[in-house]
Write an enzyme that holds these catalytic residues in place. Structure first.
Site, mmCIF file in Angstrom:
data_model
loop_
_atom_site.group_PDB
_atom_site.id
_atom_site.type_symbol
_atom_site.label_atom_id
_atom_site.label_comp_id
_atom_site.label_asym_id
_atom_site.label_seq_id
_atom_site.Cartn_x
_atom_site.Cartn_y
_atom_site.Cartn_z
ATOM 1 N N ASP A 53 52.803 -121.634 59.180
ATOM 2 C CA ASP A 53 51.623 -122.250 59.797
ATOM 3 C C ASP A 53 50.437 -121.275 59.768
ATOM 4 O O ASP A 53 49.291 -121.671 59.551
ATOM 5 C CB ASP A 53 51.937 -122.669 61.241
ATOM 6 C CG ASP A 53 53.152 -123.581 61.300
ATOM 7 O OD1 ASP A 53 53.254 -124.473 60.435
ATOM 8 O OD2 ASP A 53 54.007 -123.394 62.182
ATOM 9 N N HIS A 91 56.534 -125.544 65.957
ATOM 10 C CA HIS A 91 56.448 -125.746 64.507
ATOM 11 C C HIS A 91 56.752 -127.193 64.127
ATOM 12 O O HIS A 91 57.766 -127.484 63.520
ATOM 13 C CB HIS A 91 57.382 -124.773 63.766
ATOM 14 C CG HIS A 91 57.376 -125.003 62.278
ATOM 15 N ND1 HIS A 91 56.280 -124.727 61.493
ATOM 16 C CD2 HIS A 91 58.297 -125.532 61.440
ATOM 17 C CE1 HIS A 91 56.533 -125.068 60.240
ATOM 18 N NE2 HIS A 91 57.759 -125.558 60.184
HETATM 19 N N1 LIG Z 1 60.299 -122.838 59.619
HETATM 20 C C1 LIG Z 1 59.581 -123.341 58.650
HETATM 21 O O1 LIG Z 1 58.375 -123.135 58.598
HETATM 22 C C2 LIG Z 1 60.207 -124.146 57.572
HETATM 23 C C3 LIG Z 1 61.499 -124.595 57.683
HETATM 24 N N2 LIG Z 1 62.091 -125.319 56.680
HETATM 25 C C4 LIG Z 1 63.489 -125.750 56.877
HETATM 26 O O2 LIG Z 1 64.379 -124.869 56.212
HETATM 27 C C5 LIG Z 1 65.613 -125.542 55.963
HETATM 28 C C6 LIG Z 1 66.088 -125.304 54.535
HETATM 29 O O3 LIG Z 1 65.212 -125.897 53.624
HETATM 30 P P1 LIG Z 1 65.515 -125.870 52.040
HETATM 31 O O4 LIG Z 1 65.875 -124.493 51.622
HETATM 32 O O5 LIG Z 1 64.415 -126.562 51.375
HETATM 33 O O6 LIG Z 1 66.840 -126.785 51.970
HETATM 34 P P2 LIG Z 1 67.969 -126.796 50.833
HETATM 35 O O7 LIG Z 1 68.780 -128.012 51.038
HETATM 36 O O8 LIG Z 1 67.360 -126.579 49.500
HETATM 37 O O9 LIG Z 1 68.831 -125.507 51.166
HETATM 38 C C7 LIG Z 1 69.589 -125.383 52.317
HETATM 39 C C8 LIG Z 1 70.796 -124.538 52.000
HETATM 40 O O10 LIG Z 1 71.560 -124.406 53.211
HETATM 41 C C9 LIG Z 1 72.927 -124.435 52.821
HETATM 42 N N3 LIG Z 1 73.791 -124.725 53.963
HETATM 43 C C10 LIG Z 1 74.059 -125.920 54.531
HETATM 44 N N4 LIG Z 1 74.949 -125.767 55.529
HETATM 45 C C11 LIG Z 1 75.236 -124.445 55.608
HETATM 46 C C12 LIG Z 1 76.072 -123.655 56.427
HETATM 47 N N5 LIG Z 1 76.805 -124.203 57.399
HETATM 48 N N6 LIG Z 1 76.121 -122.333 56.189
HETATM 49 C C13 LIG Z 1 75.381 -121.768 55.224
HETATM 50 N N7 LIG Z 1 74.569 -122.451 54.415
HETATM 51 C C14 LIG Z 1 74.501 -123.784 54.599
HETATM 52 C C15 LIG Z 1 72.987 -125.472 51.716
HETATM 53 O O11 LIG Z 1 74.167 -125.347 50.944
HETATM 54 C C16 LIG Z 1 71.733 -125.144 50.934
HETATM 55 O O12 LIG Z 1 71.978 -124.197 49.912
HETATM 56 C C17 LIG Z 1 65.353 -127.006 56.306
HETATM 57 O O13 LIG Z 1 65.875 -127.289 57.565
HETATM 58 C C18 LIG Z 1 63.832 -127.101 56.323
HETATM 59 O O14 LIG Z 1 63.368 -128.152 57.112
HETATM 60 C C19 LIG Z 1 61.428 -125.602 55.531
HETATM 61 C C20 LIG Z 1 60.125 -125.161 55.351
HETATM 62 C C21 LIG Z 1 59.404 -124.459 56.365
HETATM 63 O O1 LIG Z 2 57.612 -129.971 56.626
HETATM 64 C C1 LIG Z 2 58.802 -129.636 56.602
HETATM 65 O O2 LIG Z 2 59.754 -130.373 56.885
HETATM 66 C C2 LIG Z 2 59.109 -128.208 56.267
HETATM 67 C C3 LIG Z 2 58.309 -127.343 57.142
HETATM 68 O O3 LIG Z 2 58.691 -127.040 58.251
HETATM 69 C C4 LIG Z 2 56.970 -126.982 56.700
HETATM 70 O O4 LIG Z 2 56.635 -127.110 55.507
HETATM 71 O O5 LIG Z 2 56.185 -126.551 57.556
#
Ligand SMILES: NC(=O)C1=CN([C@@H]2O[C@H](COP(=O)(O)OP(=O)(O)OC[C@H]3O[C@@H](n4cnc5c(N)ncnc54)[C@H](O)[C@@H]3O)[C@@H](O)[C@H]2O)C=CC1
Ligand SMILES: O=C([O-])CC(=O)C(=O)O
Length: 337
Positions: free
Chosen positions: A162, A190
């Site tokens: 953010d 967030h």
């Molecule tokens: N805090 C923030 O600003 C942001 C948060 N996110 C969040 O981050 C998370 C991940 O996003 P992506 O990488 O795009 O998803 P993705 O689906 O590409 O990757 C997630 C990974 O987590 C793994 N996983 C699932 N269960 C697991 C477990 N029990 N132990 C270990 N690994 C496990 C999966 O196998 C996968 O490789 C989502 O919840 C998303 O909403 C995304 C963008 C910004």
């Molecule tokens: O929008 C989403 O779900 C992933 C996220 O948290 C971001 O991009 O800020």
């Protein structure tokens, strides 16, 4: 010596984040854990001639819930000796979903992983990226409390994306590209209206035309949706998040190593961090993202920046608090039920 661990290392965020960690000069040991593909990701990254020693640990085949002894051993081997654990494990959004729609799956994933942290690296800094952050951080806190190892100064909800968006979008208006020069505090939580950019507190101060301000605030609050829509079913922000997550992790590590003057907004448990109680009183919530001064043992001071917000921003803060209360409650209820 610094050991970093990425949980969820094979995912859209996990892979580029692991790459950035591998090439960082601040990390000596890097362990990757995921329920799939980590041996491959680690083998690939291990050919990079940077200093970090890297190892991949994977769950037993088909054990997505982390229930087998083999998976437990993999978690133990990945986490033992960790100084910092970064958690981007969990499902991302698809168009039409809110971050809260991820709760049902991600709450359990975060709970299980933090239980392992409590057992195998209770003193490590824990950086939670998995959404919904407003709820997954309270879940992580409750898990650590239950295990008797909660150190609120070392639990961080990562809200850096953010901040990065605010810094970037403001430049789209000013036409200047110089990220080192604009610091915009973004506070609250967030997701959507819980994200509150304080453009009045930008340093150096910026002059945003009044007809552009509302759209700018909205773009920061809903920047995630922009990416979800553009990816059209293929997930949410991954590359910018890897950048943001790594930028925050680097700050935590630098502060751990004794560097002074590092301040980052992050979503923290207010009653447990210096300066937090005052913010808890002002907001009525236990968790809030505010600029925090970081030190060798984590958060050294949470800054109460709320008082300097202007009247429009104060309205945004009121709106933020309403949403946050519900999100925090959901997390606490889930973890304590
Ligand atoms: N805090 C923030 O600003 C942001 C948060 N996110 C969040 O981050 C998370 C991940 O996003 P992506 O990488 O795009 O998803 P993705 O689906 O590409 O990757 C997630 C990974 O987590 C793994 N996983 C699932 N269960 C697991 C477990 N029990 N132990 C270990 N690994 C496990 C999966 O196998 C996968 O490789 C989502 O919840 C998303 O909403 C995304 C963008 C910004
Ligand atoms: O929008 C989403 O779900 C992933 C996220 O948290 C971001 O991009 O800020």
């Amino acid at each position: 010596m610094v050991k970093a661990v990425v949980l969820g290392a094979s995912g859209g965020i996990g892979q580029p984040l692991s790459l950035l960690c591998k090439i960082s000069t601040l990390i000596d040991d890097l362990a990757l854990f995921d329920v799939v593909n980590t041996p491959g990701v680690a083998a690939d990254l291990s050919h990079i001639s940077s200093k970090a020693k890297i190892e991949g640990f994977v769950a037993a085949k088909g054990d997505f819930k982390g229930e087998t002894e083999e998976t437990e051993t993999a978690k133990k081997n990945a986490l033992s000796g960790a100084d910092i654990v970064i958690i981007p494990a969990g499902v991302p959004r698809k168009p039409g979903m809110t971050r809260d729609d991820l709760f049902n799956i991600n709450a359990g994933i975060v709970k299980g992983l933090v239980e392992a942290c409590a057992k195998y690296c209770p003193k490590a800094a824990i950086l939670v990226i998995s959404n919904p952050v407003n709820s997954t951080v309270p879940i992580a806190a409750e898990v650590m409390k239950k295990a008797g190892v909660f150190d609120p100064k070392k639990l961080f909800g990562v809200t850096t994306l953010d901040v990065v968006r605010a810094e970037t979008f403001i430049q789209d208006i000013s036409g200047e590209r110089n990220t080192d020069k604009v610091v915009v505090p973004v506070i609250g939580g967030h997701s959507g209206a819980t994200i509150v950019p304080l453009f009045s507190q930008a340093k150096p101060s910026v002059n945003i035309p009044s007809d552009k301000l509302d759209a700018l605030v909205h773009r920061v609050q809903f920047g995630g949706d922009e990416v979800v829509k553009a990816k059209d079913g293929a997930g949410s922000a991954t590359l910018s998040m890897a950048y943001a997550g790594f930028r925050f992790a680097e700050s935590v590590i630098k502060a751990m190593k004794g560097e002074k003057g590092i301040v980052e907004p992050t979503f923290v448990y207010l009653p447990g961090v210096p300066g937090g109680e005052e913010i808890q009183k002002a907001t009525g919530v236990d968790y809030f993202s505010v600029p925090c001064e970081l030190g060798p043992s984590g958060v050294e001071k949470a800054t109460n920046i709320l008082g300097s917000a202007n009247d429009d921003e104060k309205k945004l803060i009121d709106e933020c608090i309403k949403g946050l209360k519900t999100n925090i409650e959901s997390g606490v209820t889930f973890a304590t039920k």
